[in-house]
Design an enzyme around this catalytic site. Structure first.
Site, PDB file in Angstrom:
ATOM      1  N   ARG A 101       4.174   7.136 -17.153  1.00 34.54           N
ATOM      2  CA  ARG A 101       3.349   7.497 -15.980  1.00 34.54           C
ATOM      3  C   ARG A 101       2.020   8.015 -16.530  1.00 34.54           C
ATOM      4  NH1 ARG A 101       4.663  10.740 -10.483  1.00 34.54           N
ATOM      5  NH2 ARG A 101       5.489   8.661 -10.094  1.00 34.54           N
ATOM      6  N   HIS A 128       2.069   0.999  -8.779  1.00 32.02           N
ATOM      7  CA  HIS A 128       3.343   1.741  -8.790  1.00 32.02           C
ATOM      8  C   HIS A 128       4.455   0.745  -8.441  1.00 32.02           C
ATOM      9  CE1 HIS A 128       5.975   5.028  -8.858  1.00 32.02           C
ATOM     10  NE2 HIS A 128       5.602   5.707  -7.799  1.00 32.02           N
ATOM     11  N   GLN A 131       8.030   1.786  -7.127  1.00 34.81           N
ATOM     12  CA  GLN A 131       7.979   2.263  -5.749  1.00 34.81           C
ATOM     13  C   GLN A 131       8.005   1.092  -4.763  1.00 34.81           C
ATOM     14  OE1 GLN A 131       7.628   5.679  -4.555  1.00 34.81           O
ATOM     15  NE2 GLN A 131       8.297   4.541  -2.771  1.00 34.81           N
ATOM     16  N   ASP A 223       0.598   6.884   2.598  1.00 31.96           N
ATOM     17  CA  ASP A 223       0.663   7.630   1.341  1.00 31.96           C
ATOM     18  C   ASP A 223      -0.406   8.724   1.427  1.00 31.96           C
ATOM     19  OD1 ASP A 223       1.064   8.443  -1.292  1.00 31.96           O
ATOM     20  OD2 ASP A 223       0.083   6.705  -2.205  1.00 31.96           O
ATOM     21  N   CYS A 263       5.914   7.005   0.532  1.00 30.45           N
ATOM     22  CA  CYS A 263       6.497   7.037  -0.821  1.00 30.45           C
ATOM     23  C   CYS A 263       6.822   8.450  -1.274  1.00 30.45           C
ATOM     24  CB  CYS A 263       5.552   6.361  -1.809  1.00 30.45           C
ATOM     25  SG  CYS A 263       3.913   7.114  -1.849  1.00 30.45           S
ATOM     26  N   ARG A 291      14.854   4.424  -4.656  1.00 25.30           N
ATOM     27  CA  ARG A 291      14.158   4.393  -5.945  1.00 25.30           C
ATOM     28  C   ARG A 291      15.190   4.342  -7.076  1.00 25.30           C
ATOM     29  NH1 ARG A 291       9.082   6.485  -6.811  1.00 25.30           N
ATOM     30  NH2 ARG A 291       9.452   5.690  -8.908  1.00 25.30           N
TER      31      ARG A 291
HETATM   32  N1   CP Z   1       7.029   8.456  -5.062  1.00 27.94           N
HETATM   33  C1   CP Z   1       6.947   8.951  -6.295  1.00 27.94           C
HETATM   34  O1   CP Z   1       6.673   8.247  -7.284  1.00 27.94           O
HETATM   35  O2   CP Z   1       7.233  10.272  -6.381  1.00 27.94           O
HETATM   36  P1   CP Z   1       6.999  11.201  -7.634  1.00 27.94           P
HETATM   37  O3   CP Z   1       5.517  11.285  -7.865  1.00 27.94           O
HETATM   38  O4   CP Z   1       7.600  12.514  -7.255  1.00 27.94           O
HETATM   39  O5   CP Z   1       7.673  10.602  -8.833  1.00 27.94           O
HETATM   40  N1  NVA Z   2      -0.799   7.515  -4.558  1.00 32.03           N
HETATM   41  C1  NVA Z   2       0.014   8.614  -5.008  1.00 32.03           C
HETATM   42  C2  NVA Z   2       1.431   8.182  -5.159  1.00 32.03           C
HETATM   43  C3  NVA Z   2       2.379   9.250  -5.609  1.00 32.03           C
HETATM   44  C4  NVA Z   2       3.757   8.728  -5.803  1.00 32.03           C
HETATM   45  C5  NVA Z   2      -0.536   9.159  -6.307  1.00 32.03           C
HETATM   46  O1  NVA Z   2      -0.895   8.368  -7.188  1.00 32.03           O
HETATM   47  O2  NVA Z   2      -0.604  10.375  -6.455  1.00 32.03           O
END
Ligand code: CP
Ligand code: NVA
Length: 307
Positions: A101, A128, A131, A223, A263, A291
């Site tokens: 990540r 992502h 997701q 989101d 999400c 997930r």
């Molecule tokens: N939706 C999602 O990826 O959540 P987190 O940021 O908590 O991993």
């Molecule tokens: N768009 C959001 C998604 C989190 C899962 C971010 O990148 O923070």
């Protein structure tokens, strides 16, 4: 299956269907798969916070008989303490897969280039994929047939939106995207997804009016307005995105029984009201649960012996 999961763009429709078929099996029979990844270890390198992604991968790995190691931002200090290339080469000598990540998407691509083991994109500023796969799986679980589904994404044309564009296009879902001017999804993703959709007689329509985008929709998705890394813009975005809130007035314009998705993490009172989140239409926590099931399927496909 490909070596890595970097983008949904790299997956064929058949590969997505395979992942979904395995997910269904996994959900229905936890014990059958309790040793498939025995002796395998997954490294999770996270440069941003996480609840769902970290926990679902760690628990998923454990349920498949494997092990995981979480590496917080300060531990690896990717690209500062050590280059991505050296991290990839070193970890490949210890572990069987890496979830990354990160901020810049090119970091995932670089990790995959130098790692001998599979690399999974656990969210970048650009996409992502885990997701979006879990999201489409959830829609399929709820609506059964994806043949005539219209999916309305309302909000920021961000990483999640980019992955949903590919996921919907590949699985033959019509997609409406509503966003304030200047906050559109990635142009290349849009044109790529449009081509895939059109080849199946499906459509991707863009709107600056959320009311128009949700008309006749089977699913409404949103989101956060400011993603991780955009904290400084949060205040200004809150004003710009105000008309893109998912509230009960907007929900009434969609089909009766429309699925509400997010999400997570969510900011109740901003992109979605608490009332809509807690309504009977909301499948947000099923989506969060999925997930883990979808990622277990991905882990088996990428790290399992018969890959
Ligand atoms: N939706 C999602 O990826 O959540 P987190 O940021 O908590 O991993
Ligand atoms: N768009 C959001 C998604 C989190 C899962 C971010 O990148 O923070």
């Amino acid at each position: 299956m490909n070596k890595n999961l970097i983008s949904i763009k790299d997956l064929s429709k058949a590969q997505i269907q395979d992942i979904f078929a395995l997910t269904e099996e996994l959900k229905g029979n936890k014990n059958k798969f309790s040793k498939v990844l025995a002796g395998k270890t997954l490294a999770l390198i996270f440069q941003k916070p996480s609840n769902r992604t970290r926990v679902s991968f760690e628990v998923g790995m454990y349920q498949l008989g494997g092990n995981s190691i979480y590496l917080a931002p300060h531990e690896i200090n990717l690209g500062v303490r050590e280059s991505i290339e050296d991290v990839a080469k070193t970890l490949s000598r210890y572990v069987d897969g890496i979830v990354l990540r990160t901020f810049e998407h090119k970091n995932v691509v670089e990790m995959a280039k130098y790692a001998a083991v599979p690399v999974i994109n656990g969210l970048s500023d650009f996409s992502h994929p885990c997701q979006a796969l879990a999201d489409v799986y959830t829609i399929k679980e709820k609506l059964k047939d994806l043949g005539n589904v219209t999916f309305a994404y309302v909000g920021d044309g961000n990483n999640v939106c980019n992955s949903l564009l590919y996921a919907c296009a590949k699985t033959g879902i019509n997609m409406n995207v509503a966003f304030p001017k200047g906050y559109e999804p990635d142009k290349e993703v849009l044109s790529g997804a449009k081509k895939i959709a059109e080849a199946q007689n499906k459509k991707i329509n863009l709107f600056h009016d959320s009311a128009k985008a949700v008309q006749g929709a089977d699913v409404i998705y949103t989101d956060v307005w400011a993603s991780m890394g955009q904290e400084k813009e949060a205040k200004i975005r809150k004003k710009i995105f105000q008309a893109f809130q998912i509230n009960s007035k907007l929900v009434k314009l969609a089909k009766k029984g429309v699925l509400i998705m997010h999400c997570l993490p969510a900011h109740r009172g901003q992109e979605i009201t608490g009332e809509v989140m807690e309504s009977a239409n909301s499948v947000i926590f099923d989506q969060a649960e999925n997930r883990m099931h979808v990622q277990k399927a991905i882990l088996i496909k990428l790290l399992g012996e018969d890959k």
